[in-house]
Design an enzyme around this catalytic site. Structure first.
Site, short mmCIF file in Angstrom:
data_model
loop_
_atom_site.label_atom_id
_atom_site.label_comp_id
_atom_site.label_asym_id
_atom_site.label_seq_id
_atom_site.Cartn_x
_atom_site.Cartn_y
_atom_site.Cartn_z
N HIS A 12 -102.67 -26.83 79.60
CA HIS A 12 -103.33 -26.34 78.38
C HIS A 12 -103.14 -24.83 78.19
CE1 HIS A 12 -106.65 -24.30 80.45
NE2 HIS A 12 -106.65 -25.32 81.29
N HIS A 18 -97.21 -29.58 76.13
CA HIS A 18 -98.20 -29.54 77.21
C HIS A 18 -99.23 -30.65 77.05
CE1 HIS A 18 -101.88 -28.03 75.17
NE2 HIS A 18 -101.04 -27.51 74.31
N CYS A 19 -99.89 -30.95 78.18
CA CYS A 19 -101.09 -31.78 78.16
C CYS A 19 -102.19 -30.94 78.80
CB CYS A 19 -100.86 -33.12 78.85
SG CYS A 19 -100.15 -33.03 80.51
N THR A 20 -103.08 -31.52 79.56
CA THR A 20 -104.16 -30.73 80.15
C THR A 20 -103.68 -29.97 81.39
OG1 THR A 20 -105.93 -32.13 79.30
CG2 THR A 20 -106.43 -30.84 81.25
#
Length: 265
Positions: free
Chosen positions: A36, A155-157
């Site tokens: 993130h 992106h993800c987390t």
């Protein structure tokens, strides 16, 4: 422990320099992956815009994850939301845990696994290539094909599962050998696990449960078996990962050649 390139972006890296089977290399400052972007420092923001020439951010998180930790908005950057899943992963994604402090959230998340973190993570990877996930990854490639200049960042987390799968699909489409794809995927552990151990040390002040700590490590790790789940689904669909990318993600030979023109040197 890998040194952070961006202090406020977990698991950040540039795919530039990665070598393909035909000895070409990914252009630097074009393809970026990380976790993130909620905690970017002022120096991080300047570097992304001025040094990397960031033009597009593709957020693969759920709406709940985005609400909890919204991305820092950078000038001149387009933000695109492509949630790989929304409600299908109830009980596995971190926004379902309501603890406010990071250590408490991690403990609560590990407890929810009931000792089945490894199995549940493999189940999560199956969701990535359901009909919805396929549609999102198809749009991911469409965006890459439209990115003629500057850098695109996805992106993800934590930048490890949805983001790592996107990277594996892209690297494969570019002609990167599987051994290199896997090595890049597993590199996440070098970036993430040292921070996990710090969290576990803080958790030891509250609980004494080594089995729970191991669940935490699994949740914050990637394993070859996780990526094997993606490969298995792709083979069931199309016979191979390359064929899956062509048939299900719409990367025709013409589009694949265009992708290579854009991102390889």
């Amino acid at each position: 422990m890998k040194e952070r390139i961006l202090q406020g972006a977990p698991n950040f890296r540039d795919l530039g320099g990665m070598e393909t089977a035909d000895r070409r290399r990914v252009k630097p400052h074009r393809l970026l992956r990380c976790g993130h972007l909620h905690d970017l420092t002022a120096a991080d923001r300047e570097r992304l815009v001025a040094e990397y020439g960031l033009r597009t951010v593709i957020d693969l998180r759920t709406s709940g994850e985005m609400a909890r930790k919204p991305d820092v908005v950078l000038p001149g950057v387009t933000y695109i939301h492509l949630p790989i899943f929304e409600n299908q992963a109830e009980g596995v994604t971190r926004e379902t845990v309501t603890e406010d402090d990071p250590v408490g959230r991690m403990i609560a998340m590990a407890e929810k696994m009931e000792g089945q973190a490894f199995q549940r993570m493999r189940e999560l990877y199956k969701i990535f290539l359901d009909d919805h996930g396929i549609a999102m990854y198809r749009r991911f490639f469409e965006q890459l094909l439209a990115q003629e200049k500057g850098a695109v960042l996805w992106h993800c987390t934590m930048g490890k599962d949805r983001c790592g799968t996107a990277a594996a699909l892209l690297e494969t489409a570019l002609g990167v050998p599987y051994e290199t794809v896997l090595a890049d995927y597993l590199l996440t552990n070098d970036f993430v696990l040292p921070e996990t151990e710090k969290t576990i040390q803080k958790a030891r002040e509250r609980i004494d449960d080594e089995s729970l700590f191991e669940q935490m490590r699994i949740l914050d790790s990637v394993y070859e078996e996780f990526l094997d789940t993606v490969l298995g689904i792709a083979k069931e669909h199309s016979g191979s990962l390359e064929a899956f990318i062509h048939q299900e993600l719409g990367m025709t030979p013409k589009k694949t050649e265009r992708l290579k023109e854009l991102y390889l040197e």
